[in-house]
Design an enzyme around this catalytic site. Structure first.
Site, PDB file in Angstrom:
ATOM      1  N   THR A 162     -52.121 -34.763  48.835  1.00 19.37           N
ATOM      2  CA  THR A 162     -51.218 -35.625  48.066  1.00 19.37           C
ATOM      3  C   THR A 162     -51.913 -36.903  47.647  1.00 19.37           C
ATOM      4  OG1 THR A 162     -49.324 -34.905  49.343  1.00 19.37           O
ATOM      5  CG2 THR A 162     -49.066 -36.940  48.131  1.00 19.37           C
ATOM      6  N   ARG A 164     -40.243 -24.567  50.359  1.00 18.30           N
ATOM      7  CA  ARG A 164     -40.332 -25.827  51.097  1.00 18.30           C
ATOM      8  C   ARG A 164     -40.864 -26.947  50.192  1.00 18.30           C
ATOM      9  NH1 ARG A 164     -44.522 -29.728  52.441  1.00 18.30           N
ATOM     10  NH2 ARG A 164     -43.964 -30.664  54.434  1.00 18.30           N
ATOM     11  N   VAL A 165     -40.241 -28.093  50.307  1.00 19.98           N
ATOM     12  CA  VAL A 165     -40.661 -29.277  49.569  1.00 19.98           C
ATOM     13  C   VAL A 165     -40.862 -30.410  50.568  1.00 19.98           C
ATOM     14  CG1 VAL A 165     -39.890 -31.016  47.910  1.00 19.98           C
ATOM     15  CG2 VAL A 165     -39.498 -28.592  47.445  1.00 19.98           C
ATOM     16  N   GLY A 166     -41.900 -31.210  50.357  1.00 25.44           N
ATOM     17  CA  GLY A 166     -42.169 -32.319  51.262  1.00 25.44           C
ATOM     18  C   GLY A 166     -41.544 -33.621  50.783  1.00 25.44           C
ATOM     19  N   ASP A 167     -42.115 -34.726  51.209  1.00 22.10           N
ATOM     20  CA  ASP A 167     -41.555 -36.040  50.888  1.00 22.10           C
ATOM     21  C   ASP A 167     -41.909 -36.516  49.480  1.00 22.10           C
ATOM     22  OD1 ASP A 167     -44.302 -36.283  52.046  1.00 22.10           O
ATOM     23  OD2 ASP A 167     -44.026 -38.367  51.438  1.00 22.10           O
ATOM     24  N   THR A 173     -47.836 -40.724  52.927  1.00 19.93           N
ATOM     25  CA  THR A 173     -48.505 -39.427  52.896  1.00 19.93           C
ATOM     26  C   THR A 173     -48.623 -38.897  54.315  1.00 19.93           C
ATOM     27  OG1 THR A 173     -50.500 -38.269  52.166  1.00 19.93           O
ATOM     28  CG2 THR A 173     -50.792 -40.453  53.070  1.00 19.93           C
ATOM     29  N   GLY A 174     -48.837 -37.586  54.438  1.00 18.62           N
ATOM     30  CA  GLY A 174     -48.974 -36.987  55.767  1.00 18.62           C
ATOM     31  C   GLY A 174     -48.009 -35.832  55.948  1.00 18.62           C
ATOM     32  N   GLY A 181     -44.781 -34.477  55.460  1.00 15.06           N
ATOM     33  CA  GLY A 181     -43.611 -34.762  54.646  1.00 15.06           C
ATOM     34  C   GLY A 181     -42.298 -34.365  55.277  1.00 15.06           C
TER      35      GLY A 181
END
Lengths: 137, 184
Positions: free
Chosen positions: A1, A29-32, A52-53, A55
């Site tokens: 990211t 799946r979706v992250g932050d 970042t990291g 999510g």
């Protein structure tokens, strides 16, 4: 990211993120990164942040929003970054997260949790581009 | 000390930073600088964590997430699980500029992108295909399932839900999956 925050010559602040997410994630799946307040957040009144990291953890704490609110409450960018991640470490002490914070005056800071070797970030203003490495909590 | 204009980004993606700065230096907007920085990373596939050809999911597919936010107006454009379009941050900006919505997801985000003039193409690369094949040969390890059977720590799916009273998988292993080459 990649997460980025910028202020232009007119003093206008903006932020953004772009990612392909986690390797081998469950489809759908979706992250932050695409979630306002999680992956990044900006407010012209105070500044902005990008996280970042992991999510799945970041989105549970809206870490970028929290960092910007910390600026609003008078913290400097380094304090704001650390305090935002402090919310995470109390619940998920092993989570791996990094965050950069930029106030509306161009002051910046960063913090991280559990990233091996520290968390690198890049800054460019009129001076030469500078690479920074912050040690993690 | 504070200096304006300025751009800051996560990780050591110096070329992306420079791309954003090059616009700020020319008196362009911070929004355009953000698009330039993120687009550069999408093009460069920064550490395989940004753009097409990285981070395949359990089906081997790469999908993109991106967001842009304007601090002055509080406008936001966002796309999540965008399929078969390479320009994640530019599509997010199109959502902001050509709709009054905040976030579009999945195939519908793809449809929107195509309507806005973006191209539909595969997001797979030799690298992502190789990652996917190696993951399968490792028994689908690591993965993000828990409380399912067969045991996701030892077997590939398909999985079915496990009675939580019967067995509860420890999820502490999950923290070990995230590193500088695998992150959101």
């Amino acid at each position: 990211t990649i997460g980025a925050v910028a202020i232009d010559r007119q003093g206008r602040i903006a932020s953004g993120t772009s990612t392909n997410g986690m390797n081998h994630k469950i489809p759908g799946r979706v992250g932050d990164s695409p979630i306002p307040g999680a992956g990044s957040y900006v407010d012209q009144d105070v500044g902005g942040a990008a996280a970042t990291g992991d999510g799945d953890i970041i989105m549970r704490f809206l870490s970028s929003y929290q960092a910007v609110e910390n600026l609003r409450n008078g913290m400097d960018p380094i304090q704001a970054a650390n305090a935002a991640l402090g919310r995470i470490i109390r619940k998920y002490p092993k989570a791996q997260v990094g965050i950069v914070v930029l106030d509306i005056h161009g002051n910046y800071g960063a913090a991280c949790l559990n990233i091996d070797g520290g968390f690198p970030f890049i800054v460019r203003s009129w001076a030469e581009q500078s690479k920074h490495l912050v040690k993690c909590v | 000390a504070g200096h304006i204009p300025i751009i800051i980004n996560t990780w050591a993606f110096d070329q992306a930073n420079e791309a954003g700065w090059s616009l700020l230096e020319k008196n362009e907007s911070s929004l355009n600088a953000i698009v330039a920085a993120c687009s550069k990373c999408e093009y460069l596939q920064c550490d395989h964590t940004v753009g097409w050809g990285g981070s395949p999911d359990e089906n081997g597919e790469t999908t993109l997430d991106a967001m842009i936010m304007d601090g002055v107006t509080h406008r936001i454009g966002s796309v999540a699980a965008l399929r078969q379009v390479k320009n994640g941050i530019s599509v997010a900006k199109a959502v902001m500029e050509h709709s009054s919505h905040t976030m579009l997801v999945g195939d519908q985000a793809t449809d929107f992108a195509i309507a806005m003039g973006f191209s539909k193409e595969s997001l797979s690369s030799d690298w992502s295909i190789d990652q996917f094949e190696k993951w399968k040969t490792r028994g689908c390890q690591p993965n993000y399932w828990k409380n399912v059977h067969p045991n996701p720590r030892n077997y590939c799916g398909p999985y079915k839900p496990q009675d939580l009273n019967e067995f509860h998988h420890d999820n502490k292993f999950l923290y070990k999956i995230v590193d500088r080459n695998n992150h959101d």
